[in-house]
Structures are given as structure tokens and as C-alpha cells.
Design an enzyme around this catalytic site. Structure first.
Site, PDB file in Angstrom:
ATOM      1  N   SER A 211      59.117  -2.239 -68.002  1.00  0.00           N
ATOM      2  CA  SER A 211      58.799  -3.647 -68.281  1.00  0.00           C
ATOM      3  C   SER A 211      59.184  -3.990 -69.725  1.00  0.00           C
ATOM      4  CB  SER A 211      57.316  -3.915 -67.982  1.00  0.00           C
ATOM      5  OG  SER A 211      57.073  -5.299 -67.917  1.00  0.00           O
ATOM      6  N   ASP A 336      59.431  -6.506 -57.621  1.00  0.00           N
ATOM      7  CA  ASP A 336      58.991  -6.571 -59.014  1.00  0.00           C
ATOM      8  C   ASP A 336      58.406  -7.944 -59.391  1.00  0.00           C
ATOM      9  OD1 ASP A 336      58.830  -4.724 -61.115  1.00  0.00           O
ATOM     10  OD2 ASP A 336      60.979  -4.354 -61.093  1.00  0.00           O
ATOM     11  N   HIS A 455      55.551  -4.888 -59.373  1.00  0.00           N
ATOM     12  CA  HIS A 455      55.785  -4.563 -60.777  1.00  0.00           C
ATOM     13  C   HIS A 455      54.811  -3.460 -61.212  1.00  0.00           C
ATOM     14  CE1 HIS A 455      57.500  -5.268 -64.643  1.00  0.00           C
ATOM     15  NE2 HIS A 455      56.358  -5.582 -65.208  1.00  0.00           N
TER      16      HIS A 455
END
Length: 555
Positions: A211, A336, A455
Site C-alpha cells: 500500500s 484491492d 486490500h
């Protein structure tokens, strides 16, 4: 029988007294000693927690080298994360004295030497996070033990400044920003200088992260300041080209923060902000989590890196020649975007409520707003081309997740892979799609049964949680965790995820400018899981068609 008992006792005694350990280690700041743990027969590990890699940082200043210490530093406790907002954004936690790192060194029959090194950069939207990640009953998410032991590599995790103290910028030299990136760079530099004393190979350092940490990894590869400090990089669900990774208008947000903390917005702004209480500043820089299809959550991430003419000298897309000799692996989770779109369009998570088609249009209009009506119309026809005349509820909900995944993660990551492959000299490029379905899908209420990998779903597998917390997982989760650790650590050793001593379920081909191949990572993967041209039509839409659409004069 007695004889056997004596022999076993002697063997155990001998192994205990000859436990392989680095003992006291010399670093450029002074001597450190960690804790030695036994993992099995003739397998030990030295764990160092809380080694300072820089001095306590000055407010809005680059980190400085640590002045050092006398005697032996007992590196046995994790140190505070950098000051940041708590989960509810009602208070702060952490400290300004936070620039510390942790190291895991595995040993076999003898003390390790020349091991490859993997340096982890955590994610958290540049707003939150720490070197150890979330912690449940002393079970830390970013505990490097499983990767180090299973992959025979040294693992390092670090802290860096986040939130206002890490990234607030006026866009001018009085408050240039990117302090958190400088902290990461200082930690990488420390590892490069010192890791030999811990049994590591300074010529084989891989930086990896997820991320905002994945984007940070990419920024570290693109910055001219890291020349020669590391050899390889892995970006999971984040690159420097992501729409949230660069703040193009930092001054506006700095002024908003200044007003909240009663500072002027003229030339006295920077000196006033430097004098403001750090907790007050941190709270003033927190994120608004209210979102809607018209104002998606991703646009609220305002405390990100900036193009400062120094650490990031230019637009990231123009800096890929700086990583021509770095091996690069990057990829995305197949859903995601769900974490974000689930907040923007909450109906996608409800099996009992239809998601209005209007919400799909509004989300696309927000993502394509720079291209006006033509952008929104083109986007809508691209994403609904396979809907038919009566799309099911599930089709509409999944389309919302696809839109978010493409815009926030997948397309920019594919663009970064293209740029790396196009600029590469000796650097190799690898692309992946992680598709192991979320463990929350179908059981926990907020998740629909059709969920893929959300995610951050990859983190538990990268850090080997199915092995260290076996009761929480099924055998298939241990399979996928083993695959990822094998690919990642092989790559750290050789620059090729297929070679390095760990067996892998299927050969992973390089991503090249002509053959855009990638591997799909899943518990039952086999040779059929090598694919090519990931979501090519949608990547082409966002990167080629959309930017070239004419914008009407009225808009």
C-alpha cells in the site's frame, strides 16, 4: 532405554550450550545485543528489537545520524511507533522519538554469514502504522520470524514519520515535506552500512512494502539519493503512480491544517507550525473518512509525498531510468479497491439492497472528472459493455469493486511495470495478481460471498501467519503462504522468484515490453496460473484513451 535417555539429554545439553548466536554486534552507533531464540533442532534466530537508525528527528527536518551510545544496547523491546492518530482519529499515539528498526537473523548449524536482506516498509496511507503492524496478544503482524526462518533471509522492519509530522508541506523550501521518505532512506542506508555485522550481504538488499509502503518502495527506487544502496524491490498494492501517492497541491492542505491550529497562512505559517504541539498538529492532519460516490475516499488522502525537487526531483513517471538496474516485482490483489469502494458505495456489501446504477455513474464521474462528461461516458461504456440489458445485482456490485481496484491500484501498478520494463538495463521485471479469496467472504457479515482478495489481505500470507497461528487458518492458507514466501525470498536471493532454493508451484515468467506476462497467486495454482495482459482493455482505457479525450469548451 536408560542409555538412550542419557544420549538425548547430552544432545539437548550440547545444543543448548552451543546455541548459534551473533552475541554482541558492533554497529556504527555502538554495540547491540538482541535475544536468541531456539526454533528447532540446530535452528536458532537472533532477534533485535528497537535499534536506533537515526537521532530523534527535528520537527519538519531530515533525519540525522544517531550520535551513538556507550556500553552494550540491549535491543530486546519494540520501540514506540511515530506519533499518529489513533484508529478513531480522536487522539494520538506514539512518540517523536521513533526512528528505530528491528532485525531477524536465522542460523543453522553455524552462525549465518552473507544472507540476503529484506527491508519492510509498512503501509497505512502515510497517516498511520508502525514497524510491527497491528498486534493481538503479542502476535505482531510484521513479525519477520517466519519469512526469515522459511526463506533463510534476514528481515528488517522500520518506523518512519507519518501524518502531518511525516508529510506536511507548503511546497516551498520552508516546509518541503517527504520527511517520512527521508526516514525510510536513512533506515535503508543504516542497513547497507551495518548489516554485514549481522550476517547479511549488503550487495543483496531487497526493499519491500504494501500500500503506502509499496508506493514508498517505488519512491525509494526512483530517488537519486538511493543509488547503490539496494538491489531489488517489491511493491504490493501501491506504486508512485497511484492517484493517492503524490499530493500535487500540498499548500492548500497545509493552509487547512494551519487554520485548524491557529497559525497564519502567510510567510509566518511554517515557523508557527514548527512551534505547534505535535499532538495538536497530528490531529489537525487527520483524514476525513466520510465519502460518497461523488467524493470518493481516495481523494481525502492529502498527506502524501510531494515533488520536492530533491528526494523526488520530478514527476515519478519521468524517473524510471533511475531504477534501470533494480530488479522489480509489483502486483495487486484482485479486489484491492473493495476497502475503498465499500465506504464510497456501502450498498455493494449488502446482499439485500440493490446498488443503484446511478452510483456507478457518479463514482466514474468522480474518478474521470478532469476529462468532463466525455470521460465519464466513455468510462461507463467501458465498464458496462458485458452487462447485457438486465445486469444482476451481483454484477453491478462487482463492477463497482473493479472500478475502484483499477483506478486506485491496478492500472497505475501496470503502468509502473511497463515503465520499469521499458527503462530496464540489468533490472528484471515481474508482475503478479493475488486472488486468494478473503477469509471474511461469506462468513463475516460486512463481506459478500463473491469477495476475492481485499486490500491488505496478502499481508498475513507474506508474514507467514498461517504457520505461526495455525488454529486460525486452513491447510490451503498454509499453501498460499508457503508459495508467497518462496517466491519473495527466492527473488531476494537471486532477482528471479523461481531460483533460490525454495520450490515454487509454477515458473513465473518475466514481464517484458512485448510479453506482459504475470502469475496469479492462489492456493491451487499450477502452470495454468501464468497469464498475460492483465485487464488490458481497462489499462488501455485509463492510460491511453481517457487522457486523450477532447474536453468541451463549456466544461
Amino acid at each position: 532405554m536408560l542409555k538412550l535417555g542419557i544420549l538425548v539429554a547430552v544432545a539437548v545439553f550440547l545444543e543448548t550450550v552451543s546455541a548459534t548466536s551473533l552475541g554482541v554486534v558492533d554497529t556504527d552507533g555502538g554495540k547491540v545485543q538482541g535475544k536468541n531464540i531456539r526454533l528447532g533442532y540446530r535452528r536458532h534466530m537472533d532477534v533485535f528489537r528497537g535499534i536506533p537508525f537515526a537521532d530523534i528527528p527535528g520537527r519538519f527536518e531530515k533525519p540525522k545520524r544517531h550520535p551513538g551510545w556507550d556500553g552494550v544496547l540491549k535491543a530486546t523491546e519494540y520501540r514506540n511507533r511515530c506519533i499518529q492518530v489513533n484508529l478513531l482519529m480522536t487522539d494520538t499515539r506514539g512518540s517523536e522519538d521513533c526512528l528505530y528498526l528491528n532485525i531477524w537473523v536465522p542460523h543453522g548449524r553455524s552462525v549465518s554469514t552473507g544472507l540476503p536482506v529484506m527491508v519492510w516498509i509498512f503501509g497505512g496511507g502515510f497517516l498511520a502504522g508502525g514497524s510491527m503492524g497491528i498486534n493481538f496478544l503479542e502476535n505482531y503482524l510484521y513479525n519477520g520470524q517466519e519469512i526469515a526462518d522459511r526463506g533463510d533471509v534476514i528481515v528488517v522492519t522500520m518506523n518512519y514519520r507519518v501524518g502531518a509530522l511525516g508529510f506536511l508541506s507548503t511546497g516551498e523550501s520552508d516546509l518541503p515535506g517527504n520527511y517520512g521518505l527521508w526516514d525510510q532512506h536513512a533506515a535503508i542506508g543504516w542497513v547497507n552500512r551495518n548489516i554485514r555485522s549481522f550476517g547479511g550481504d549488503s550487495e543483496r538488499i531487497t526493499v519491500f512494502g504494501e500500500s503506502a509502503g509499496g508506493a514508498s518502495v517505488n519512491f525509494q527506487t526512483l530517488s537519486p539519493h538511493n543509488k547503490g544502496l539496494f538491489k531489488r524491490a517489491i511493491s504490493q498494492s501501491g506504486v508512485a503512480l497511484c492517484p493517492w501517492a503524490i499530493n500535487k497541491n500540498p499548500r492548500r492542505f497545509a493552509e487547512e491544517v494551519a487554520i485548524k491550529v491557529n497559525c497564519p497562512t502567510d510567510e509566518k505559517m511554517a515557523p508557527c507550525l514548527k512551534m505547534t504541539d505535535p499532538a495538536v498538529l497530528t490531529l489537525a492532519g487527520s483524514l476525513s473518512i466520510s465519502s460518497s460516490p461523488d467524493q470518493p475516499l481516495v481523494f481525502n488522502l492529502a498527506l502524501s509525498p510531494v515533488i520536492d525537487g530533491d528526494f523526488i526531483p520530478d514527476d515519478p513517471s519521468k524517473l524510471f531510468n533511475n531504477m534501470a538496474d533494480i530488479d522489480y516485482m509489483a502486483g495487486v490483489n484482485d479486489m484491492d479497491g473493495h476497502l475503498f469502494t465499500g465506504l464510497d458505495v456501502p450498498t455493494i456489501n449488502s446482499p439485500l439492497v440493490k446498488t443503484p446504477i446511478e452510483d456507478v455513474k457518479r463514482l466514474l464521474a468522480a474518478y474521470t472528472k478532469d476529462q468532463g462528461k466525455a470521460g465519464a461516458d466513455n468510462a461507463y461504456s467501458t465498464y458496462t459493455s458485458n452487462w447485457g440489458s438486465k445486469p444482476s445485482w451481483e454484477t453491478i456490485k462487482k463492477t463497482v469493486v473493479e472500478i475502484g481496484t483499477d483506478y486506485i491500484f491496478l492500472v497505475p501498478i501496470q503502468a509502473a511495470l511497463y515503465l520499469h520494463a521499458a527503462n530496464a538495463k540489468t533490472g528484471r521485471t515481474y508482475s503478479y495478481l493475488f486472488s486468494e479469496p478473503s477469509r471474511m467472504g461469506g462468513i463475516a457479515r460486512p463481506y459478500p460471498s463473491w469477495m476475492g482478495a481485499d486490500h491488505a489481505d496478502d499481508l498475513q500470507y507474506v508474514f507467514g501467519k498461517p504457520f505461526s497461528s495455525p488454529l486460525g487458518y486452513w491447510p490451503r492458507h498454509r499453501k498460499v503462504s508457503g508459495y508467497i514466501i518462496a517466491y519473495w525470498t527466492n527473488f531476494a536471493k537471486t532477482g528471479d522468484p523461481n531460483k533460490g532454493g525454495q520450490s515454487v508451484p509454477t515458473p513465473w515468467p518475466q514481464f517484458t515490453s512485448t510479453g506482459h506476462q504475470y502469475v496469479e497467486i492462489h492456493h491451487d495454482m499450477n502452470k495454468a496460473y501464468v497469464r498475460e495482459k492483465m485487464r488490458m482493455r481497462h489499462v488501455h482505457f485509463w492510460t491511453s484513451i481517457l487522457p486523450n479525450l477532447p474536453i468541451s469548451a463549456s466544461e
